[in-house]
Scaffold this motif. Structure first.
Motif, short mmCIF file in Angstrom:
data_model
loop_
_atom_site.label_atom_id
_atom_site.label_comp_id
_atom_site.label_asym_id
_atom_site.label_seq_id
_atom_site.Cartn_x
_atom_site.Cartn_y
_atom_site.Cartn_z
N GLU A 132 0.82 -1.21 0.00
CA GLU A 132 0.00 0.00 0.00
C GLU A 132 0.86 1.27 0.00
O GLU A 132 0.61 2.20 -0.77
CB GLU A 132 -0.89 -0.04 1.24
CG GLU A 132 -2.24 0.59 1.03
CD GLU A 132 -3.08 0.50 2.28
OE1 GLU A 132 -3.29 -0.63 2.78
OE2 GLU A 132 -3.52 1.55 2.77
N ALA A 133 1.87 1.30 0.86
CA ALA A 133 2.71 2.51 0.98
C ALA A 133 3.49 2.79 -0.31
O ALA A 133 3.89 3.92 -0.57
CB ALA A 133 3.66 2.37 2.16
N LEU A 134 3.72 1.73 -1.11
CA LEU A 134 4.53 1.88 -2.32
C LEU A 134 3.67 1.82 -3.61
O LEU A 134 4.22 1.85 -4.71
CB LEU A 134 5.60 0.78 -2.39
CG LEU A 134 6.89 1.04 -1.61
CD1 LEU A 134 6.65 1.15 -0.11
CD2 LEU A 134 7.93 -0.03 -1.89
N GLY A 135 2.38 1.71 -3.42
CA GLY A 135 1.50 1.66 -4.60
C GLY A 135 1.67 0.41 -5.44
O GLY A 135 1.51 0.44 -6.65
N LEU A 136 2.00 -0.71 -4.78
CA LEU A 136 2.19 -1.97 -5.51
C LEU A 136 0.93 -2.80 -5.51
O LEU A 136 0.17 -2.79 -4.54
CB LEU A 136 3.34 -2.77 -4.88
CG LEU A 136 4.71 -2.12 -4.95
CD1 LEU A 136 5.69 -2.89 -4.07
CD2 LEU A 136 5.21 -2.06 -6.39
N LYS A 137 0.73 -3.52 -6.58
CA LYS A 137 -0.40 -4.44 -6.65
C LYS A 137 0.08 -5.86 -6.32
O LYS A 137 1.26 -6.19 -6.46
CB LYS A 137 -0.98 -4.44 -8.07
CG LYS A 137 -1.61 -3.11 -8.47
CD LYS A 137 -2.45 -3.23 -9.74
CE LYS A 137 -1.67 -3.80 -10.93
NZ LYS A 137 -0.54 -2.93 -11.38
N THR A 138 -0.85 -6.70 -5.93
CA THR A 138 -0.57 -8.12 -5.76
C THR A 138 -0.02 -8.65 -7.09
O THR A 138 -0.61 -8.40 -8.13
CB THR A 138 -1.86 -8.88 -5.37
OG1 THR A 138 -2.36 -8.32 -4.16
CG2 THR A 138 -1.60 -10.36 -5.17
#
Lengths: 165, 165
Positions: A46-52
């Motif tokens: 979430e903090a890095l804007g990454l998706k699964t």
């Protein structure tokens, strides 16, 4: 109370009912591997804007590049094709609140087990520590040389990621 | 292309602008510690319905209870009060796709470094492996005895968490 029994079993049923990620491939989509602290206040994706599906996420107490973190990075690079590494330490880390020697003594007293051979990797300066972790990665002969390695501090008070190295 | 430069810096700025978690305490709210695989297809918090602040999340290649995972669990329990442990392995794991001996030979060939002393912890049966990891935790004299330890398999095809032990 078991948090697993009370909440997680139910929450996962709901998650699985709406699940739409069955087509994700094994290799991380962004060719990214992250070594971060286990701290509960940092939700890395979430903090890095990454998706699964985007990145391998390696986490331990401190976000330390231990031999085990190197093992995971080697597998990540050689078998699953990642080509960029982020090391994330953070402010207000639990690792700043003790010294290895104190914890060894306490464990010996509380459990009777000799802990004199154990390193807990406590540190006193997150910026200095993150630099040292990046250096460990760069110095390893088993890590690919043409891979960018970034060292960052996550600020738990603001959610902000600060670039260190 | 650096995924960090292209996306994460920007995504984190947006995250920090909306940040409302500055009051979270250092000890995990649910007194929970999780050991899981680094696999990109598993976003631990989301699949388990956990919020930022709830749990320590320890991750490595395989979700293996290595000495380093035990180090993290000891710190989690003794310094930060966690009292329940989940070990999560998963289907279609990268650790099922190689043997330690093969990887050691390949690394020796590709880097010239002698890897004969390294364990990569590849395994062939996730259920058996998760049982062995739970056993390692229960057998450790440095882990608290009155703490529930659950062993689970996450199904990457369905999002479902399966209880093993």
């Amino acid at each position: 109370m078991s948090h697993y029994r009370e909440h997680i079993v139910h929450a996962n049923k709901q998650y699985a009912e709406k699940f739409d990620r069955s087509r994700l491939a094994m290799p991380p989509d962004k060719k990214l591997a992250i070594v971060a602290c286990m701290d509960a206040r940092l939700t890395v994706e979430e903090a890095l804007g990454l998706k699964t599906g985007d990145a391998h996420i390696i986490r331990n107490a401190g976000g330390v590049v231990t031999d085990d973190a190197l093992r995971s990075l080697i597998i990540s690079q050689r078998l699953l094709g990642t080509r960029e590494i982020l090391v994330i330490n953070h402010t207000d880390c639990g690792m700043l609140t003790f010294k290895d020697e104190e914890l060894r003594k306490r464990l010996k007293k509380e459990t009777g087990t000799d802990c004199s051979h154990l390193s807990f990797h406590a540190f006193s300066d997150p910026e200095e520590n993150v630099r040292a972790q990046v250096k460990k990665i760069k110095d390893s002969s088993l890590i690919l040389k043409d891979v960018a390695v970034h060292g960052l501090i996550y600020h738990v008070e603001s959610g902000r990621l600060q670039e260190v190295v």
